[in-house]
Write a protein that holds these residues in place. Structure first.
Motif, PDB file in Angstrom:
ATOM      1  N   ASP A  46      -0.366  -3.450   3.164  1.00 38.07           N
ATOM      2  CA  ASP A  46      -1.675  -5.448   2.569  1.00 38.07           C
ATOM      3  C   ASP A  46      -0.785  -5.296   0.988  1.00 38.07           C
ATOM      4  OD1 ASP A  46      -2.749  -5.898   4.440  1.00 38.07           O
ATOM      5  OD2 ASP A  46      -3.569  -4.298   4.237  1.00 38.07           O
ATOM      6  N   TYR A  47      -0.729  -3.585   0.313  1.00 38.41           N
ATOM      7  CA  TYR A  47       0.309  -3.355  -0.708  1.00 38.41           C
ATOM      8  C   TYR A  47       1.198  -4.034  -1.644  1.00 38.41           C
ATOM      9  CZ  TYR A  47      -3.818   0.135  -0.560  1.00 38.41           C
ATOM     10  OH  TYR A  47      -4.916   0.876  -0.483  1.00 38.41           O
ATOM     11  N   LEU A  48       2.009  -4.127  -0.359  1.00 38.22           N
ATOM     12  CA  LEU A  48       3.954  -4.147  -0.315  1.00 38.22           C
ATOM     13  C   LEU A  48       3.120  -6.310  -0.195  1.00 38.22           C
ATOM     14  CD1 LEU A  48       5.930  -2.248   2.411  1.00 38.22           C
ATOM     15  CD2 LEU A  48       6.155  -2.501  -0.741  1.00 38.22           C
ATOM     16  N   LYS A  49       2.358  -6.992   0.093  1.00 40.59           N
ATOM     17  CA  LYS A  49       2.255  -8.178   0.156  1.00 40.59           C
ATOM     18  C   LYS A  49       1.891  -8.142  -0.878  1.00 40.59           C
ATOM     19  CE  LYS A  49       1.494  -9.199   5.387  1.00 40.59           C
ATOM     20  NZ  LYS A  49       0.826  -9.483   6.444  1.00 40.59           N
ATOM     21  N   ILE A  50       0.857  -7.966  -1.772  1.00 33.87           N
ATOM     22  CA  ILE A  50       0.112  -8.177  -2.819  1.00 33.87           C
ATOM     23  C   ILE A  50       1.470  -7.692  -3.974  1.00 33.87           C
ATOM     24  CG2 ILE A  50      -1.549  -7.058  -4.609  1.00 33.87           C
ATOM     25  CD1 ILE A  50      -3.568  -6.319  -2.158  1.00 33.87           C
ATOM     26  N   LEU A  51       2.244  -6.922  -3.849  1.00 33.47           N
ATOM     27  CA  LEU A  51       2.968  -6.828  -4.942  1.00 33.47           C
ATOM     28  C   LEU A  51       4.371  -7.614  -5.150  1.00 33.47           C
ATOM     29  CD1 LEU A  51       2.693  -3.174  -5.450  1.00 33.47           C
ATOM     30  CD2 LEU A  51       2.459  -4.519  -6.659  1.00 33.47           C
ATOM     31  N   LEU A  53       6.441  -7.386  -2.507  1.00 31.16           N
ATOM     32  CA  LEU A  53       7.548  -6.676  -1.685  1.00 31.16           C
ATOM     33  C   LEU A  53       7.668  -6.965  -0.536  1.00 31.16           C
ATOM     34  CD1 LEU A  53       6.612  -3.605  -4.939  1.00 31.16           C
ATOM     35  CD2 LEU A  53       8.667  -5.312  -5.002  1.00 31.16           C
ATOM     36  N   ASP A  54       7.065  -7.635   0.708  1.00 33.36           N
ATOM     37  CA  ASP A  54       7.208  -6.880   2.172  1.00 33.36           C
ATOM     38  C   ASP A  54       8.505  -7.796   2.600  1.00 33.36           C
ATOM     39  OD1 ASP A  54       6.540  -9.713   1.226  1.00 33.36           O
ATOM     40  OD2 ASP A  54       5.261  -9.730   2.402  1.00 33.36           O
ATOM     41  N   GLU A  55       8.910  -8.724   2.105  1.00 32.44           N
ATOM     42  CA  GLU A  55      10.603  -8.864   1.867  1.00 32.44           C
ATOM     43  C   GLU A  55      11.635  -8.148   1.579  1.00 32.44           C
ATOM     44  OE1 GLU A  55      10.473 -13.612   2.292  1.00 32.44           O
ATOM     45  OE2 GLU A  55       9.033 -13.507   3.060  1.00 32.44           O
ATOM     46  N   ALA A  56      11.653  -8.248  -0.043  1.00 36.72           N
ATOM     47  CA  ALA A  56      12.030  -7.624  -0.353  1.00 36.72           C
ATOM     48  C   ALA A  56      12.764  -5.807  -0.034  1.00 36.72           C
ATOM     49  CB  ALA A  56      12.271  -7.361  -1.674  1.00 36.72           C
ATOM     50  N   ILE A  57      11.450  -5.437   0.741  1.00 38.21           N
ATOM     51  CA  ILE A  57      11.609  -4.287   0.593  1.00 38.21           C
ATOM     52  C   ILE A  57      12.896  -3.834   1.949  1.00 38.21           C
ATOM     53  CG2 ILE A  57      10.044  -3.561   2.200  1.00 38.21           C
ATOM     54  CD1 ILE A  57       9.237  -1.100   1.624  1.00 38.21           C
ATOM     55  N   SER A  58      12.688  -5.189   2.904  1.00 39.19           N
ATOM     56  CA  SER A  58      13.816  -4.740   3.692  1.00 39.19           C
ATOM     57  C   SER A  58      14.834  -4.918   3.686  1.00 39.19           C
ATOM     58  CB  SER A  58      13.747  -6.088   5.532  1.00 39.19           C
ATOM     59  OG  SER A  58      13.610  -7.396   4.467  1.00 39.19           O
ATOM     60  N   GLN A  59      15.614  -5.332   2.305  1.00 40.77           N
ATOM     61  CA  GLN A  59      16.820  -5.543   2.053  1.00 40.77           C
ATOM     62  C   GLN A  59      17.157  -4.755   1.667  1.00 40.77           C
ATOM     63  OE1 GLN A  59      18.492  -7.812   2.822  1.00 40.77           O
ATOM     64  NE2 GLN A  59      16.798  -8.698   4.104  1.00 40.77           N
ATOM     65  N   LEU A  60      16.764  -3.596   1.166  1.00 48.09           N
ATOM     66  CA  LEU A  60      16.748  -2.322   0.733  1.00 48.09           C
ATOM     67  C   LEU A  60      17.766  -1.035   1.663  1.00 48.09           C
ATOM     68  CD1 LEU A  60      13.594  -0.124  -1.584  1.00 48.09           C
ATOM     69  CD2 LEU A  60      15.828  -0.985  -2.458  1.00 48.09           C
ATOM     70  N   LYS A  61      18.580  -0.820   1.494  1.00 48.62           N
ATOM     71  CA  LYS A  61      19.952   0.388   1.631  1.00 48.62           C
ATOM     72  C   LYS A  61      19.657   1.613   1.525  1.00 48.62           C
ATOM     73  CE  LYS A  61      23.488  -3.121   2.390  1.00 48.62           C
ATOM     74  NZ  LYS A  61      22.673  -4.174   1.787  1.00 48.62           N
ATOM     75  N   TRP A 121       2.717  -1.185 -15.612  1.00 44.45           N
ATOM     76  CA  TRP A 121       1.918  -2.363 -15.768  1.00 44.45           C
ATOM     77  C   TRP A 121       1.872  -3.533 -14.830  1.00 44.45           C
ATOM     78  CZ3 TRP A 121      -2.630   0.229 -17.191  1.00 44.45           C
ATOM     79  CH2 TRP A 121      -1.895   0.869 -18.160  1.00 44.45           C
ATOM     80  N   TRP A 122       3.129  -4.171 -14.343  1.00 44.46           N
ATOM     81  CA  TRP A 122       3.026  -4.855 -13.286  1.00 44.46           C
ATOM     82  C   TRP A 122       2.698  -4.348 -12.138  1.00 44.46           C
ATOM     83  CZ3 TRP A 122       4.961  -6.735  -8.793  1.00 44.46           C
ATOM     84  CH2 TRP A 122       5.625  -8.060  -8.263  1.00 44.46           C
ATOM     85  N   CYS A 123       3.017  -3.739 -11.450  1.00 46.16           N
ATOM     86  CA  CYS A 123       1.536  -3.330 -10.055  1.00 46.16           C
ATOM     87  C   CYS A 123       0.552  -2.803 -10.345  1.00 46.16           C
ATOM     88  CB  CYS A 123       2.818  -1.978  -9.876  1.00 46.16           C
ATOM     89  SG  CYS A 123       4.466  -1.954  -9.124  1.00 46.16           S
TER      90      CYS A 123
END
Length: 523
Positions: A46-51, A53-61, A121-123
């Motif tokens: 839920d936090y990842l969606k709020i931020l 980041l839910d899609e971008a995190i899957s691209q992190l190596k 502060w963004w988060c």
């Protein structure tokens, strides 16, 4: 006041405000509270969606590393190796020692205050706006983990190396579903109030970071732990490969950047993890060309030898008290810092300290005998009966006896994220019952081992005959100080009064204590 001074004060105030906000996320529960197993792990998604980041995190190596001992060192070696290969790296570790920004490293450097505040502060504002009773604000470590993801995604790192905070299965870092490679460092008994009472149970929690289709590596483990790791890997249909300790010969006469014999175990794991990451991404071909099986690429050797980490097998000469004796032997006050806090790591720390003081013996004035002092504290969830005997016995096996042991409370508060400067507490407001109980364990262990002879005691009393002036109340071979600053002042005064002697202080038992000492002696 100049415009620059005003700007600096304003920036400091904003940073303090951010630390205060972070402090508000620290839960008041103890780690031994059984209700914090799992802790609604799914909230992290839920936090990842709020931020967003839910899609971008899957691209992190991602490189993901768990373990009891050595996971921070393994991550540090891995980051240094991959950075030496020319990659833009992000490293997330815990805990920090002096400044919370140490947890977030970009290309080997802790994140700047400006970038930290911008991402913080963004988060913070987005989570404050979108959370409610059903999805409350994340707790302290979860917020820091989410902040790490935001930083690494925004900074477009090539590789993100993540150290598990606690356990594995329910750790906030385990929200990553598709790492490139996973690693498990040495396992032992730690955080048993949460992870379980057997090595098998602990290994099961750590193996929670294994993912289907993701290669996994570990180091030689006790059979009880290894069988659980292998079973988990088999269930997921992945291979679990054992990385052997690094052969010193492969370094071509150079030394690892992190000191201690145990670091060759962590280095071996880091080499295996780095190699696997490179082979599973597009970066490998030119690095491994023209190599024989047993050779390490030049980039690997450079990374291993240049790796650095605070508070683990670190030696710091106190600038307030270092002096040159008449025959040019280095005297003064030297701190040997290691954040060991488990029985196994205490023995490793003792071996490192014993070897380190012997390696540095050529810098000591041999006309006087060095003084060996222990500066110790541990958290109340630890058992000093399990921590002190391995330290005492291992040092004794290497011919090292402590002339004095000092027990102090930590300076940093566990419910507050510390800034660079922490005020010294009021002596009347300090409960020293825990330190007094540790001191009793120390004395009982020393007396049981019968290692301290009457001649030794007389020598200690002579060396520390000025102790009463500093109101320690004792010239015995152990003492409790009401605060860490008072202990540091006492050590510095002794170093100045005995300027022909080298006073070698081992600081261990708690990473918080090590961080507090570094903060004080580097001011």
């Amino acid at each position: 006041m100049t415009e620059g001074d005003a700007g600096s004060e304003a920036s400091a105030a904003v940073y303090e405000e951010a630390l205060s906000c972070l402090s508000s996320l620290i839960t008041r529960r103890t780690r031994a509270d059984g209700t914090n197993r799992g802790d609604q792990f799914d909230l992290l998604f839920d936090y990842l969606k709020i931020l967003e980041l839910d899609e971008a995190i899957s691209q992190l190596k991602v490189v993901h590393v768990a373990g009891t001992k050595g996971k921070g060192s393994t991550c540090t070696f891995t980051e240094s190796i991959l950075r030496s290969c020319g990659l833009h790296t992000g490293l997330f570790t815990s805990p920090h020692l002096i400044d919370v920004r140490e947890r977030f490293r970009l290309d080997g450097m802790e994140i700047s205050k400006e970038k930290f505040l911008a991402y913080f502060w963004w988060c913070w504002h987005r989570l404050r706006e979108k959370t409610d009773d059903d999805v409350p604000m994340p707790t302290y470590f979860r917020f820091l983990t989410l902040l790490a993801f935001k930083i690494f995604i925004a900074e477009q790192v090539d590789v993100a190396i993540l150290e598990v905070g606690l356990g594995g299965k329910f750790d906030a870092t385990n929200v990553v579903r598709t790492p490139v490679v996973c690693g498990i460092s040495s396992l032992g008994y730690d955080h048993m109030e949460i992870l379980g009472n057997t090595l098998g149970e602990i290994a099961g929690e750590k193996a929670g970071i294994f993912k289907q289709g993701v290669p996994a590596y570990t180091v030689p483990q006790p059979e009880e732990a290894m069988s659980v790791l292998e079973a988990k890997a088999t269930d997921l249909g992945i291979s679990l490969q054992v990385a052997l300790p690094l052969d010193k010969e492969t370094l071509g006469g150079l030394q690892l950047g992190l000191h201690g014999e145990h670091q060759y175990i962590n280095a071996g794991l880091a080499v295996a993890i780095s190699r696997a990451w490179l082979l599973n991404t597009r970066y490998a071909e030119e690095i491994f060309s023209n190599l024989t099986t047993n050779n390490l690429p030049e980039q690997f050797i450079r990374g291993l030898t240049l790796a650095t980490i605070q508070g683990r097998a670190q030696i710091v000469h106190d600038s307030y008290s270092v002096k040159q004796t008449s025959n040019f032997g280095l005297a003064g006050l030297v701190f040997y810092l290691d954040g060991a806090h488990s029985p196994e790591s205490m023995a490793i720390c003792a071996r490192w300290f014993s070897h380190a003081i012997k390696e540095n013996a050529h810098t000591v004035d041999h006309s006087t005998k060095p003084v060996h002092i222990l500066l110790f504290n541990c958290m109340t969830v630890r058992d000093p009966h399990l921590l002190l005997p391995p330290l005492i016995n291992t040092c004794s096996e290497h011919g090292v006896q402590f002339d004095k042991a000092l027990f102090v409370p930590n300076l940093s508060m566990l419910n507050k994220v510390a800034s660079q400067s922490i005020p010294e507490p009021n002596p009347q407001q300090i409960d020293l019952s825990w330190q007094l109980s540790i001191k009793k364990v120390w004395e009982n262990t020393i007396h049981r081992n019968k290692e301290l002879t009457s001649d030794k005691i007389m020598d200690v009393n002579e060396a520390f005959k000025q102790g009463e002036k500093l109101n320690t109340g004792s010239i015995e071979n152990s003492a409790v100080f009401h605060s860490l600053p008072s202990a540091i002042r006492w050590l510095r005064e002794h170093a100045q009064q005995n300027n022909s002697r080298c006073i070698q202080v081992l600081v261990t038992g708690s990473l918080v204590l090590v961080g507090d000492v570094l903060r004080l002696i580097k001011k």
